[in-house]
Design a protein around this motif. Sequence first.
Motif, mmCIF file in Angstrom:
data_model
loop_
_atom_site.group_PDB
_atom_site.id
_atom_site.type_symbol
_atom_site.label_atom_id
_atom_site.label_comp_id
_atom_site.label_asym_id
_atom_site.label_seq_id
_atom_site.Cartn_x
_atom_site.Cartn_y
_atom_site.Cartn_z
ATOM 1 N N ARG A 21 30.675 40.887 68.059
ATOM 2 C CA ARG A 21 29.242 40.810 68.381
ATOM 3 C C ARG A 21 29.181 41.094 69.880
ATOM 4 O O ARG A 21 29.463 40.216 70.691
ATOM 5 C CB ARG A 21 28.706 39.410 68.068
ATOM 6 C CG ARG A 21 28.876 38.987 66.608
ATOM 7 C CD ARG A 21 28.128 37.680 66.350
ATOM 8 N NE ARG A 21 28.562 37.002 65.146
ATOM 9 C CZ ARG A 21 28.095 37.229 63.923
ATOM 10 N NH1 ARG A 21 27.180 38.151 63.736
ATOM 11 N NH2 ARG A 21 28.525 36.532 62.899
ATOM 12 N N ASP A 50 25.173 37.630 54.096
ATOM 13 C CA ASP A 50 23.912 36.865 54.030
ATOM 14 C C ASP A 50 22.844 37.442 53.099
ATOM 15 O O ASP A 50 21.925 36.736 52.712
ATOM 16 C CB ASP A 50 23.302 36.747 55.434
ATOM 17 C CG ASP A 50 24.143 35.892 56.356
ATOM 18 O OD1 ASP A 50 25.133 35.317 55.887
ATOM 19 O OD2 ASP A 50 23.804 35.816 57.555
ATOM 20 N N GLY A 104 24.831 31.520 55.675
ATOM 21 C CA GLY A 104 23.596 32.271 55.435
ATOM 22 C C GLY A 104 22.690 32.253 56.644
ATOM 23 O O GLY A 104 21.526 32.628 56.552
ATOM 24 N N GLU A 161 23.141 26.478 55.530
ATOM 25 C CA GLU A 161 23.383 26.031 56.916
ATOM 26 C C GLU A 161 22.121 26.087 57.785
ATOM 27 O O GLU A 161 21.968 25.280 58.692
ATOM 28 C CB GLU A 161 24.504 26.855 57.562
ATOM 29 C CG GLU A 161 24.188 28.331 57.666
ATOM 30 C CD GLU A 161 25.231 29.133 58.449
ATOM 31 O OE1 GLU A 161 26.002 28.542 59.200
ATOM 32 O OE2 GLU A 161 25.242 30.371 58.291
ATOM 33 N N HIS A 187 34.023 29.649 56.921
ATOM 34 C CA HIS A 187 34.459 31.050 56.913
ATOM 35 C C HIS A 187 35.270 31.451 55.698
ATOM 36 O O HIS A 187 35.555 32.649 55.513
ATOM 37 C CB HIS A 187 35.208 31.380 58.208
ATOM 38 C CG HIS A 187 34.280 31.456 59.383
ATOM 39 N ND1 HIS A 187 33.806 30.334 60.007
ATOM 40 C CD2 HIS A 187 33.701 32.514 60.003
ATOM 41 C CE1 HIS A 187 32.979 30.697 60.984
ATOM 42 N NE2 HIS A 187 32.901 32.012 60.996
ATOM 43 N N ARG A 216 33.734 34.283 53.908
ATOM 44 C CA ARG A 216 33.732 35.662 54.407
ATOM 45 C C ARG A 216 35.008 36.408 54.044
ATOM 46 O O ARG A 216 35.123 37.611 54.297
ATOM 47 C CB ARG A 216 33.539 35.675 55.927
ATOM 48 C CG ARG A 216 32.137 35.309 56.372
ATOM 49 C CD ARG A 216 31.569 36.289 57.359
ATOM 50 N NE ARG A 216 32.350 36.425 58.548
ATOM 51 C CZ ARG A 216 32.006 35.937 59.740
ATOM 52 N NH1 ARG A 216 30.869 35.278 59.879
ATOM 53 N NH2 ARG A 216 32.757 36.131 60.781
HETATM 54 O O1 F6P Z 1 26.081 36.749 59.381
HETATM 55 C C1 F6P Z 1 27.150 36.340 58.629
HETATM 56 C C2 F6P Z 1 27.539 34.924 58.973
HETATM 57 O O2 F6P Z 1 28.679 34.587 58.227
HETATM 58 C C3 F6P Z 1 26.443 33.877 58.797
HETATM 59 O O3 F6P Z 1 26.293 33.475 57.477
HETATM 60 C C4 F6P Z 1 26.933 32.790 59.708
HETATM 61 O O4 F6P Z 1 25.870 31.967 60.142
HETATM 62 C C5 F6P Z 1 27.520 33.554 60.853
HETATM 63 O O5 F6P Z 1 27.886 34.830 60.348
HETATM 64 C C6 F6P Z 1 28.724 32.925 61.487
HETATM 65 O O6 F6P Z 1 29.105 33.720 62.556
HETATM 66 P P1 F6P Z 1 30.474 33.555 63.336
HETATM 67 O O7 F6P Z 1 31.576 33.980 62.420
HETATM 68 O O8 F6P Z 1 30.338 34.459 64.511
HETATM 69 O O9 F6P Z 1 30.581 32.117 63.675
#
Ligand code: F6P
Length: 327
Positions: free
Chosen positions: A76, A132, A175, A227, A257, A260
């Motif tokens: 990011r 999301d 989310g 969340e 995580h 993901r």
């Molecule tokens: O946008 C995807 C996501 O997994 C969201 O669901 C979550 O709030 C965010 O990214 C978490 O981001 P990071 O991995 O940068 O903490």
Amino acid sequence: MNNQINTIGVLTSGGDAPGMNAAIRAVVRAGNFYQKKVIGIYEGLQGLIDNNMAALSSRSVKGILNRGGTILKSSRSEEFRTMEGRQKAYGNLKKNGIDALLVIGGDGTFTGSKIFSEEFDFPIIGLPGTIDNDLFGSDFTIGFDTATNVVVQCVDKIRDTAESHNRLFFVEVMGRDSGFIALRSALASGALDVVLPEESAPMEDLFAELEKSVHNKKTHKLVIVAEGNKWGNAFFIAEQVRKKYPELESKVTILGHLQRGGDPSCTDRVLASRLGVAAVEGLLKGKRNVMAGLIDNKVKFTSFSEAISRKAILNDELLRISKILAI
Ligand code: F6P
């Protein structure tokens, strides 16, 4: 087909999502199919600024269709928010002979891409890659199906132990500001209630559901907490419930995580493959500043402005059904 575009750059940005690799593969192979060179940019939009890129071939993307994460890595980028950062990015695109970009990510990625595309008159197409599912312009985003399957598998396991001990479990899912993961997984895992960011109901509604479940002699009580909900995190909600019903033994699990990672589902592989090819073909037909999505199972292009500014709406029907079935 547009002959101005000879070299296409591809990157993944924002939170990674299972299926991003399938999308990269599709972009590279579709690009090669149309005799275009494809360059992979590493670590998202930041990689443009750092000139972190390398050519990809149809063979170099073998064996990734079934792998989670992203071989291009992600980030990011704060620097891309600055004009100076974006100027460096543009310079590197020119230096590497990249004529157009395909960006796989979520709303943050598309916001940056839209600004960049307008500032430098540079062709960009987006692919919705986020667990999301919160993007307007696609019924499903790449990664959402896999993430919800992970949640359901985890909640199934939690149910076993919840049932054995007659316990109440609060399971917090990702989310960010949207309840798509929470709602779909609540319905698929038979949760008695779901706490969503999109709802403004008072906590008394949850208390009422809990009382109903005690009255109906439910032996496991699962509540899915998104969340981004307005009440607070799962620990806070559990604490309020404990104060009101000290006799209910409750536990909290934050899936985090876990959601993901993992191999992309068949649905995500197919979605990523379709959108990857559609994005390359769209680009070569002159489309730009749009996101390729799937609406009613057909490829549709939505402008970045709309994809970013309009809200993806939860399906009320799923909420209604999950309430009926939680009896
Ligand atoms: O946008 C995807 C996501 O997994 C969201 O669901 C979550 O709030 C965010 O990214 C978490 O981001 P990071 O991995 O940068 O903490």
